[in-house]
Motif scaffolding. Sequence first.
Motif, PDB file in Angstrom:
ATOM      1  N   LYS A 116      33.324 -52.476 -10.894  1.00 40.36           N
ATOM      2  CA  LYS A 116      33.892 -53.381 -12.047  1.00 40.36           C
ATOM      3  C   LYS A 116      35.137 -54.038 -11.862  1.00 40.36           C
ATOM      4  O   LYS A 116      35.178 -55.179 -12.460  1.00 40.36           O
ATOM      5  N   ASP A 117      35.947 -53.655 -10.776  1.00 37.70           N
ATOM      6  CA  ASP A 117      36.953 -54.466 -10.249  1.00 37.70           C
ATOM      7  C   ASP A 117      36.487 -55.861  -9.758  1.00 37.70           C
ATOM      8  O   ASP A 117      36.805 -56.997  -9.753  1.00 37.70           O
ATOM      9  N   GLU A 118      35.558 -55.795  -8.891  1.00 42.22           N
ATOM     10  CA  GLU A 118      34.659 -56.816  -8.227  1.00 42.22           C
ATOM     11  C   GLU A 118      34.059 -57.890  -9.453  1.00 42.22           C
ATOM     12  O   GLU A 118      34.383 -59.189  -9.270  1.00 42.22           O
ATOM     13  N   SER A 119      33.657 -57.334 -10.558  1.00 43.97           N
ATOM     14  CA  SER A 119      33.026 -58.254 -11.497  1.00 43.97           C
ATOM     15  C   SER A 119      34.296 -58.766 -12.303  1.00 43.97           C
ATOM     16  O   SER A 119      33.977 -59.989 -12.859  1.00 43.97           O
ATOM     17  N   ALA A 120      35.405 -58.210 -12.471  1.00 38.61           N
ATOM     18  CA  ALA A 120      36.436 -58.692 -13.243  1.00 38.61           C
ATOM     19  C   ALA A 120      37.067 -60.078 -12.541  1.00 38.61           C
ATOM     20  O   ALA A 120      37.674 -60.468 -13.097  1.00 38.61           O
TER      21      ALA A 120
ATOM     22  N   ALA B  98      30.826 -41.772  -6.496  1.00 32.11           N
ATOM     23  CA  ALA B  98      30.116 -42.582  -7.459  1.00 32.11           C
ATOM     24  C   ALA B  98      31.225 -42.794  -8.488  1.00 32.11           C
ATOM     25  O   ALA B  98      30.993 -44.212  -8.692  1.00 32.11           O
ATOM     26  N   VAL B  99      32.067 -42.207  -8.766  1.00 32.73           N
ATOM     27  CA  VAL B  99      33.223 -42.523  -9.767  1.00 32.73           C
ATOM     28  C   VAL B  99      33.928 -43.987  -9.162  1.00 32.73           C
ATOM     29  O   VAL B  99      33.978 -45.003  -9.653  1.00 32.73           O
ATOM     30  N   LYS B 100      34.269 -43.773  -8.053  1.00 32.59           N
ATOM     31  CA  LYS B 100      35.158 -45.003  -7.107  1.00 32.59           C
ATOM     32  C   LYS B 100      34.226 -46.086  -7.109  1.00 32.59           C
ATOM     33  O   LYS B 100      34.648 -47.209  -7.025  1.00 32.59           O
ATOM     34  N   ALA B 101      32.992 -45.892  -6.790  1.00 31.30           N
ATOM     35  CA  ALA B 101      32.029 -46.901  -6.461  1.00 31.30           C
ATOM     36  C   ALA B 101      31.960 -47.779  -7.765  1.00 31.30           C
ATOM     37  O   ALA B 101      31.771 -49.131  -7.867  1.00 31.30           O
ATOM     38  N   VAL B 102      31.815 -46.948  -8.918  1.00 35.63           N
ATOM     39  CA  VAL B 102      31.616 -47.517 -10.405  1.00 35.63           C
ATOM     40  C   VAL B 102      32.938 -48.446 -10.630  1.00 35.63           C
ATOM     41  O   VAL B 102      32.693 -49.589 -10.893  1.00 35.63           O
TER      42      VAL B 102
END
Length: 169
Positions: A164-168, A156-160
Amino acid sequence: MSKAAIAEKEKFVDAFAEELKSAKAILVINYLGLTVEEVTNMRKELRENDVKMKVVKNTYLRRAAAKAGIEGLDDAFVGPTAVVYTDNADDITEPARIVSKYEDDFDVIDIKGGMLEGKLTSKEDIKSLAAIPGREGLLSMLVSVLQAPVRNVAYAVKAVVDSKDESAE
């Protein structure tokens, strides 16, 4: 029979009774029909797992069982008999697992009965016990169950972090 021979047999019965007293699991089997090589392989596997196998005359078995306070197995002390036992309290399922495996592989082996931690046990109970994983298997299952929540949180933490990396970008 000489007094020396009688004394020797009595000494054997006493020693075997002491082994049976300390045994956590006792199986009485008929192994007649196995080849020497098959019996040797079974004994080797039993020994590697801290399990003993002795072929003893039924009269000696009855006497040793009586001295050890074991009741209810007299019906099993008929015909060709071997006793498979362990005093290893960590894994009392090991004798049942090994003997059941050999019983499945070779039709000539027959589990006549047994005792587990002082309680009389039927062949069906022994077969069910043999289906339970050993101590190592149970411990690995426990570790897997304990790791699952931690692993799920990590995913779950990795997915978050990935989102966030994709949205950045």
